[in-house]
Design a protein around this motif. Structure first.
Motif, PDB file in Angstrom:
ATOM      1  N   SER A   1       0.903  -0.709   0.187  1.00  0.00           N
ATOM      2  CA  SER A   1       0.435   0.359  -0.082  1.00  0.00           C
ATOM      3  C   SER A   1       0.996   1.337  -0.123  1.00  0.00           C
ATOM      4  O   SER A   1       0.696   2.254  -0.478  1.00  0.00           O
ATOM      5  CB  SER A   1      -0.656   0.331   1.357  1.00  0.00           C
ATOM      6  OG  SER A   1      -2.101  -1.007   1.729  1.00  0.00           O
ATOM      7  N   GLU A   2       1.576   0.915   0.920  1.00  0.00           N
ATOM      8  CA  GLU A   2       3.083   2.410   0.933  1.00  0.00           C
ATOM      9  C   GLU A   2       3.410   2.593  -0.612  1.00  0.00           C
ATOM     10  O   GLU A   2       3.859   3.613  -0.762  1.00  0.00           O
ATOM     11  CB  GLU A   2       3.470   2.342   2.008  1.00  0.00           C
ATOM     12  CG  GLU A   2       2.569   2.594   3.700  1.00  0.00           C
ATOM     13  CD  GLU A   2       2.957   3.814   3.846  1.00  0.00           C
ATOM     14  OE1 GLU A   2       2.321   4.992   3.156  1.00  0.00           O
ATOM     15  OE2 GLU A   2       1.993   4.423   5.134  1.00  0.00           O
TER      16      GLU A   2
ATOM     17  N   VAL B   1      -2.449   1.653  -8.700  1.00  0.00           N
ATOM     18  CA  VAL B   1      -3.775   1.916  -8.544  1.00  0.00           C
ATOM     19  C   VAL B   1      -5.079   1.308  -9.445  1.00  0.00           C
ATOM     20  O   VAL B   1      -4.457   2.778 -10.417  1.00  0.00           O
ATOM     21  CB  VAL B   1      -4.236   3.061  -7.493  1.00  0.00           C
ATOM     22  CG1 VAL B   1      -2.650   2.807  -6.513  1.00  0.00           C
ATOM     23  CG2 VAL B   1      -3.730   3.949  -8.396  1.00  0.00           C
TER      24      VAL B   1
ATOM     25  N   LYS C   1      -5.617   8.391  -7.515  1.00  0.00           N
ATOM     26  CA  LYS C   1      -4.522   9.006  -7.399  1.00  0.00           C
ATOM     27  C   LYS C   1      -3.814   7.829  -6.414  1.00  0.00           C
ATOM     28  O   LYS C   1      -4.167   7.606  -5.697  1.00  0.00           O
ATOM     29  CB  LYS C   1      -4.469  10.587  -7.584  1.00  0.00           C
ATOM     30  CG  LYS C   1      -5.543  11.181  -8.062  1.00  0.00           C
ATOM     31  CD  LYS C   1      -4.944  12.691  -7.786  1.00  0.00           C
ATOM     32  CE  LYS C   1      -5.524  14.028  -9.145  1.00  0.00           C
ATOM     33  NZ  LYS C   1      -5.319  15.368  -8.120  1.00  0.00           N
ATOM     34  N   SER C   2      -2.683   7.289  -7.078  1.00  0.00           N
ATOM     35  CA  SER C   2      -1.387   6.992  -6.396  1.00  0.00           C
ATOM     36  C   SER C   2      -1.576   7.641  -4.532  1.00  0.00           C
ATOM     37  O   SER C   2      -1.851   6.718  -3.880  1.00  0.00           O
ATOM     38  CB  SER C   2      -0.207   6.821  -6.615  1.00  0.00           C
ATOM     39  OG  SER C   2      -0.077   6.305  -7.653  1.00  0.00           O
ATOM     40  N   GLU C   3      -1.731   9.144  -4.236  1.00  0.00           N
ATOM     41  CA  GLU C   3      -1.966   9.598  -3.400  1.00  0.00           C
ATOM     42  C   GLU C   3      -2.663   9.325  -2.446  1.00  0.00           C
ATOM     43  O   GLU C   3      -3.214   9.763  -1.184  1.00  0.00           O
ATOM     44  CB  GLU C   3      -1.531  10.836  -3.406  1.00  0.00           C
ATOM     45  CG  GLU C   3      -2.022  11.530  -4.022  1.00  0.00           C
ATOM     46  CD  GLU C   3      -1.339  12.143  -5.501  1.00  0.00           C
ATOM     47  OE1 GLU C   3      -2.009  12.754  -6.330  1.00  0.00           O
ATOM     48  OE2 GLU C   3      -0.781  10.652  -6.188  1.00  0.00           O
ATOM     49  N   ASP C   4      -4.347   9.560  -2.933  1.00  0.00           N
ATOM     50  CA  ASP C   4      -5.482   8.625  -2.506  1.00  0.00           C
ATOM     51  C   ASP C   4      -5.398   6.932  -2.459  1.00  0.00           C
ATOM     52  O   ASP C   4      -6.951   7.175  -1.688  1.00  0.00           O
ATOM     53  CB  ASP C   4      -6.898   9.961  -3.161  1.00  0.00           C
ATOM     54  CG  ASP C   4      -6.353  11.001  -4.120  1.00  0.00           C
ATOM     55  OD1 ASP C   4      -5.679  11.616  -2.863  1.00  0.00           O
ATOM     56  OD2 ASP C   4      -6.498  11.711  -4.534  1.00  0.00           O
ATOM     57  N   LEU C   5      -5.287   6.865  -2.168  1.00  0.00           N
ATOM     58  CA  LEU C   5      -5.269   5.452  -2.003  1.00  0.00           C
ATOM     59  C   LEU C   5      -5.747   4.976  -0.688  1.00  0.00           C
ATOM     60  O   LEU C   5      -5.183   5.944   0.575  1.00  0.00           O
ATOM     61  CB  LEU C   5      -4.131   4.526  -1.857  1.00  0.00           C
ATOM     62  CG  LEU C   5      -4.622   2.623  -1.910  1.00  0.00           C
ATOM     63  CD1 LEU C   5      -5.183   2.076  -2.619  1.00  0.00           C
ATOM     64  CD2 LEU C   5      -2.849   2.129  -1.562  1.00  0.00           C
ATOM     65  N   ASN C   6      -6.839   4.411  -0.296  1.00  0.00           N
ATOM     66  CA  ASN C   6      -7.551   4.208   0.821  1.00  0.00           C
ATOM     67  C   ASN C   6      -6.145   3.583   2.057  1.00  0.00           C
ATOM     68  O   ASN C   6      -6.140   2.299   1.787  1.00  0.00           O
ATOM     69  CB  ASN C   6      -8.922   3.549   0.840  1.00  0.00           C
ATOM     70  CG  ASN C   6      -9.413   4.046   2.328  1.00  0.00           C
ATOM     71  OD1 ASN C   6      -9.639   3.230   2.724  1.00  0.00           O
ATOM     72  ND2 ASN C   6     -10.425   4.575   2.172  1.00  0.00           N
ATOM     73  N   MET C   7      -6.197   4.171   2.625  1.00  0.00           N
ATOM     74  CA  MET C   7      -5.228   3.652   4.329  1.00  0.00           C
ATOM     75  C   MET C   7      -5.931   3.239   5.573  1.00  0.00           C
ATOM     76  O   MET C   7      -5.445   3.876   6.489  1.00  0.00           O
ATOM     77  CB  MET C   7      -3.699   4.562   4.360  1.00  0.00           C
ATOM     78  CG  MET C   7      -3.425   4.544   2.694  1.00  0.00           C
ATOM     79  SD  MET C   7      -2.517   3.038   2.611  1.00  0.00           S
ATOM     80  CE  MET C   7      -0.972   3.090   4.063  1.00  0.00           C
TER      81      MET C   7
ATOM     82  N   ARG D   1       1.370   4.387  -2.803  1.00  0.00           N
ATOM     83  CA  ARG D   1       0.977   4.819  -2.355  1.00  0.00           C
ATOM     84  C   ARG D   1       2.140   6.684  -3.011  1.00  0.00           C
ATOM     85  O   ARG D   1       2.257   7.837  -3.615  1.00  0.00           O
ATOM     86  CB  ARG D   1       0.644   5.773  -1.084  1.00  0.00           C
ATOM     87  CG  ARG D   1      -0.860   5.198  -0.982  1.00  0.00           C
ATOM     88  CD  ARG D   1      -0.517   5.470   0.453  1.00  0.00           C
ATOM     89  NE  ARG D   1      -0.763   6.447   0.973  1.00  0.00           N
ATOM     90  CZ  ARG D   1      -0.696   7.519   2.043  1.00  0.00           C
ATOM     91  NH1 ARG D   1      -0.099   6.693   3.208  1.00  0.00           N
ATOM     92  NH2 ARG D   1      -1.433   8.893   1.624  1.00  0.00           N
ATOM     93  N   SER D   2       3.267   5.686  -2.930  1.00  0.00           N
ATOM     94  CA  SER D   2       4.825   6.643  -3.858  1.00  0.00           C
ATOM     95  C   SER D   2       5.269   5.996  -4.916  1.00  0.00           C
ATOM     96  O   SER D   2       6.079   5.292  -4.468  1.00  0.00           O
ATOM     97  CB  SER D   2       6.331   6.381  -2.292  1.00  0.00           C
ATOM     98  OG  SER D   2       6.866   7.738  -3.300  1.00  0.00           O
TER      99      SER D   2
END
Length: 507
Positions: free
Chosen positions: A325-326, A471, A476-482, A329-330
């Motif tokens: 997941s991390e 994703v 957006k990659s940075e908006d992935l649900n965490m 996101r990056s």
């Protein structure tokens, strides 16, 4: 000598004895006063009956306690009902509990759920400190985590990852893969084949699925309100239906473990030494011919199998999900990590375990994930066995210490202003002591603290070597649900779905 002529000797003796008696009473009173009024850690104002329980309503326990620690300090007393908890929220205080005073905090509090599911505290993780627990830990390390199983473990791990890569490669293009399910199948396959053999029962004969069975067991092991309310606990357990839920969970889990033991008993005479797995080894230690000096009972065997089921799969699974997941996101981290993995591996048919040792950035990525996403956010509680001091405060026997691993890993005073950011490069110059404690410490540290990260590194290296990951469309990659969920083990609330693309070396 004049004094003795003015006052008789008997009067002087009597006066001296009376004076000494008064001094004794004064000293006793002073000592009693210091005992009855200890210097306890600060604590939030509590309510009658429920204590500080209202501070946790509607919030994640680890986050709520972390916010309170900012007001009351890194050593805080917190009451659930009448049960006192020592909340530890800094590396220095964690070191005092897990190292300096480890001999005092190396036990576990009693819990109704743990007692039932561990066959009356015969396991390793949840049982109070005892000679029996130490012997059981030695057996687990020797027979499951030690050199005896290392060769088999590596062989099974490589085989399961090859299966995983083939499944991903056969997936329809541009369609997201549910990595939660994929990781579960892989980790479950590795752990169960090493522990129970290639022919392990993938699902119980009856009752819920394997996944639900383990999930419910972890929920029961996480404790319940009744444990903190000695007078009303039985009523709470009964009215809430928790007693029935616990008994159903135990019955299903015990039946599955029983089936594993029966399968192994029926084949033990036909199995060669090379084919023997963890359960075969336990059965030999429980036989009359055992010469090890410690003969296991059937309940001992069951308790060790329960430890493998509940601790061997889920923590590794959630760590894999958080790592991917991390990474997803990056974009920066993903590209840098893939470059390292592919440069060290080259155009070979597979990733070699020996190549992983050279991948320093991969190790930093996994370590950074464990910092932000400790599998057990509050660790398993430690029980104080005798009066001691932590951070200058008195801690009384029977107090349960909760180490907020989630909060310690995100403390800006340790990790800087970007403490909440996923930034693996911070470990290029940072030597970790107790600044992050995902595996605990001291006598009760996780026995698999070396094996688990190595497994995660090998799985991630293969995924990023063979495939590029994105994703799904519209996110957006940075908006992935965490979002997080869970009490004893902290999971990602929404399953991780990513789109794989087979890497083309000719591009």
């Amino acid at each position: 000598m004049e004094i003795f002529t003015i006052f008789p000797s008997w009067l002087l003796t009597t006066t001296l004895v009376f004076f000494m008696f008064c001094m004794f009473l004064y000293t006793l009173r002073s000592n009693k006063s210091s005992i009855t009024t200890p210097k306890l850690p600060p604590n939030p104002p509590k309510l009658p009956i429920i204590g500080n329980l209202h501070k946790l309503i509607g919030k994640s326990r680890h986050e709520a306690l972390w916010q309170l620690s900012k007001e009351y300090g890194p050593v805080m007393l917190f009451y659930i009902g009448s049960k006192p908890y020592l909340i530890i929220s800094s590396p220095a205080m964690a070191k005092q509990v897990l190292k300096t005073q480890d001999h005092i905090f190396c036990s576990r509090p009693l819990s109704k759920g743990a007692k039932r599911l561990t066959y009356n505290y015969l396991d390793i993780g949840f049982s109070p400190q005892s000679d029996h627990r130490r012997e059981m830990r030695k057996i687990l390390v020797s027979e499951f985590l030690g050199p005896k199983r290392a060769r088999l473990f590596n062989h099974v791990l490589v085989s399961e990852i090859e299966t995983m890569v083939r499944l991903i490669g056969s997936h329809p293009p541009n369609v997201a893969v549910n990595l939660n399910k994929l990781f579960l199948a892989t980790v479950k396959g590795v752990v169960c084949k090493v522990a129970f053999g290639n022919n392990y029962r993938q699902q119980p004969i009856k009752g819920p699925s394997w996944e639900v069975l383990v999930y419910e067991a972890l929920e029961m092991l996480g404790g319940w309100l009744g444990d903190s309310f000695p007078w009303a606990g039985r009523f709470i357990d009964y009215v809430s239906g928790w007693n029935d839920k616990l008994e159903t969970c135990f019955t299903n889990l015990d039946a599955y473990i029983e089936s594993i033991i029966d399968d192994h008993k029926s084949q033990i005479a036909e199995v060669t030494d090379e084919e023997k797995d963890f359960v075969h080894a336990l059965l030999e230690l429980s036989s009359e011919d055992n010469t090890s000096g410690h003969r296991l009972t059937k309940e001992d065997v069951k308790a060790l199998i329960m430890d493998v089921l509940t601790a061997g799969v889920d923590t590794t699974l959630v760590t894999l999900v958080w790592v991917m997941s991390e990474i997803a996101r990056s974009v920066r981290v993903k590209q840098k990590l893939q470059t390292e993995i592919r440069n060290h591996t080259g155009r070979t048919p597979k990733v070699d375990v020996l190549d992983i040792a050279k991948m320093t950035y991969l190790k930093m990525v996994v370590k950074e994930t464990l910092r932000l996403h400790a599998p057990a956010p509050l660790l398993i509680p430690h029980e104080c066995m005798s009066h001691c001091q932590i951070g200058g405060y008195d801690v009384l026997p029977g107090t349960s210490a909760l180490i907020n691993a989630w909060g310690i890993g995100r403390d800006p005073s340790t990790w800087g202003e970007n403490a909440a950011e996923f930034y693996p490069e911070r470990f290029e110059k940072f030597e970790v002591d107790f600044e992050m404690v995902p595996f605990g410490g001291g006598r009760r540290s996780c026995p698999a603290k070396n094996m688990a990260p190595a497994t995660v590194e090998f799985v991630i290296a293969n995924l990023l070597y063979w495939f590029d990951w994105e994703v799904p469309d519209g996110v957006k990659s940075e908006d992935l649900n965490m979002q997080e969920e869970g009490i004893l083990v902290l999971r990602k609330k929404v399953p991780l779905r990513l789109v794989p693309t087979k890497y083309n070396w000719d591009d």
